[in-house]
Scaffold this motif. Structure first.
Motif, PDB file in Angstrom:
ATOM      1  N   ASN A  88       0.851  -1.190   0.000  1.00 41.59           N
ATOM      2  CA  ASN A  88       0.000   0.000   0.000  1.00 41.59           C
ATOM      3  C   ASN A  88       0.888   1.242   0.000  1.00 41.59           C
ATOM      4  O   ASN A  88       1.963   1.239   0.589  1.00 41.59           O
ATOM      5  N   GLY A  90      -0.853   4.775  -0.079  1.00 40.75           N
ATOM      6  CA  GLY A  90      -1.522   5.984   0.387  1.00 40.75           C
ATOM      7  C   GLY A  90      -2.112   5.985   1.780  1.00 40.75           C
ATOM      8  O   GLY A  90      -2.367   7.053   2.341  1.00 40.75           O
ATOM      9  N   ASP A  91      -2.373   4.807   2.368  1.00 40.46           N
ATOM     10  CA  ASP A  91      -3.078   4.765   3.655  1.00 40.46           C
ATOM     11  C   ASP A  91      -2.095   4.992   4.800  1.00 40.46           C
ATOM     12  O   ASP A  91      -1.242   4.144   5.078  1.00 40.46           O
ATOM     13  N   PRO A  92      -2.176   6.113   5.513  1.00 42.20           N
ATOM     14  CA  PRO A  92      -1.221   6.378   6.586  1.00 42.20           C
ATOM     15  C   PRO A  92      -1.356   5.446   7.786  1.00 42.20           C
ATOM     16  O   PRO A  92      -0.449   5.346   8.606  1.00 42.20           O
ATOM     17  N   LYS A  93      -2.487   4.747   7.847  1.00 42.05           N
ATOM     18  CA  LYS A  93      -2.712   3.827   8.967  1.00 42.05           C
ATOM     19  C   LYS A  93      -2.788   2.384   8.484  1.00 42.05           C
ATOM     20  O   LYS A  93      -3.505   1.555   9.066  1.00 42.05           O
ATOM     21  N   ASN A 117       5.807  -0.895   1.335  1.00 42.22           N
ATOM     22  CA  ASN A 117       5.568   0.216   0.416  1.00 42.22           C
ATOM     23  C   ASN A 117       6.753   0.353  -0.529  1.00 42.22           C
ATOM     24  O   ASN A 117       7.847   0.703  -0.104  1.00 42.22           O
ATOM     25  N   GLU A 148      -5.519   0.099  -2.526  1.00 40.92           N
ATOM     26  CA  GLU A 148      -5.439   1.551  -2.523  1.00 40.92           C
ATOM     27  C   GLU A 148      -6.844   2.126  -2.573  1.00 40.92           C
ATOM     28  O   GLU A 148      -7.718   1.583  -3.242  1.00 40.92           O
ATOM     29  N   ASN A 153      -7.662   8.266   0.531  1.00 36.73           N
ATOM     30  CA  ASN A 153      -6.275   8.713   0.742  1.00 36.73           C
ATOM     31  C   ASN A 153      -5.725   9.293  -0.559  1.00 36.73           C
ATOM     32  O   ASN A 153      -4.961   8.638  -1.263  1.00 36.73           O
ATOM     33  N   SER A 158      -0.993  13.814   2.482  1.00 37.44           N
ATOM     34  CA  SER A 158      -0.385  13.874   3.801  1.00 37.44           C
ATOM     35  C   SER A 158       0.762  14.864   3.811  1.00 37.44           C
ATOM     36  O   SER A 158       1.682  14.750   3.032  1.00 37.44           O
ATOM     37  N   PHE A 160       4.064  16.757   5.327  1.00 42.93           N
ATOM     38  CA  PHE A 160       5.210  16.408   6.146  1.00 42.93           C
ATOM     39  C   PHE A 160       6.278  17.478   5.955  1.00 42.93           C
ATOM     40  O   PHE A 160       6.314  18.191   4.950  1.00 42.93           O
TER      41      PHE A 160
END
Length: 333
Positions: A88, A90-93, A117, A148, A153, A158, A160
């Protein structure tokens, strides 16, 4: 940017216990008990991000659907699975998401789940991770998956903090380029015309439409029941079983579309991949284990390669990785 390429050499239908189409077989002396093989491969429909049937569907629900699908397809018990790797971007979790999907699909807590990733090749890397565990004897059967949701997402969503040293390293700065700009760079640097891109896109749509109309995708798709809101905001339950990205088009229609990433560019909505939501999973094991359990062999892993390329033309990754993968497999163009 790195790319990973896997090469599958398909086996003859006579080796398989299900009615798949006939494909080239391997000489018997090349069939080894420790060959890494795929015994099930399924996916959800691929839907349009933000406006498709999965726009309100949770990532773990899509992932759970393909987990359940491959378990049902093989007749394996959830406890037979010794490891699960999920690719994966895009999924931050995703670590939590993958674990939740495991329980949604009925796999016990004793089955380990983790994620990887490698950007666009994350699903392939998940497959290679499981294959590596099989080769080293860490497990007998594993699941590799990819998922995805660009609805949940979006790319680049996101935030940073960037290291200020980036300004001193041009290659590091190139790593921040949007994919659309890298596409324009590839077209410009390698002389790929707008017409050539549109012709390829048209042929791709035509082939996909023909395959879908002939039902060639049906066996690989796991129907997913989900809840969506209609134009009036009312919720309704639907079962999704078809891809949403296939659409009728013509060269004339494609030629009318404007470039979306760069003024005077050649990358359009018609010759780019759509933003999508979806998931896929494969069950991976050894040939010996598949034979013991009476599972069909759909494909054999013969080699893989990971090669880096300039980040500002990241789209050429397959062109540098495929020759190396073929070399490792003893093949050539």
């Amino acid at each position: 940017m790195e790319r990973l390429t896997t090469i599958f050499q398909h086996l003859n239908a006579a080796e398989q216990s299900v009615g798949l189409r006939e494909v080239a077989s391997l000489p018997s002396y090349q069939r080894k008990a420790d060959d890494i093989v795929v015994v099930s491969a399924l996916r959800t429909p691929i839907t349009k991000a933000k406006r498709g049937y999965f726009k309100d569907t949770y990532v773990d629900d899509m992932l759970a659907a393909v987990f359940q699908g491959v378990l049902s397809d093989t007749g394996l018990s959830a406890s037979d699975i010794a490891d699960v790797c999920v690719g994966n971007v895009g999924d931050p979790k995703i670590a939590l998401t993958a674990r939740v999907a495991q329980f949604f699909s009925g796999m016990p807590e004793t089955v380990p789940v983790y994620h990887t990733n490698r950007q666009c090749a994350s699903g392939l890397q998940a497959f290679m991770n499981v294959a590596g565990s099989l080769k080293t004897g860490q497990c007998d059967i594993g699941i590799a998956a990819g998922v995805e949701s660009l609805s949940k997402n979006p790319m680049g969503a996101s935030g940073f903090e960037l290291n200020p040293r980036l300004k001193d390293y041009p290659k590091a700065q190139d790593s921040l380029l949007p994919m659309g700009i890298t596409s324009e760079n590839v077209a410009s640097r390698f002389g790929i015309s707008r017409r050539a891109q549109d012709e390829f896109a048209l042929a791709s749509q035509q082939k996909a439409a023909k395959a879908a109309a002939s039902g060639l995708f049906d066996a690989e798709i796991v129907p997913v029941t989900t809840t969506v809101a209609d134009a009036g905001g009312q919720l309704k339950t639907v079962t999704v079983s078809k891809d949403e990205g296939i659409r009728p088009t013509t060269m004339e229609g494609l030629a009318k579309l404007r470039a979306v990433f760069k003024e005077g560019g050649s990358t359009t909505a018609g010759n780019s991949s759509q933003l999508s939501d979806g998931a896929a999973a494969v069950v991976v094991t050894t040939r010996g284990e598949a034979a013991k359990r009476g599972l069909p062999v759909l494909g054999v892993l013969r080699s893989f390669a990971v090669i880096g390329c300039p980040p500002d033309i990241m789209g050429i990754g397959p062109a540098v990785a495929i020759p190396e993968a073929l070399k490792k497999a003893g093949e050539s163009f």
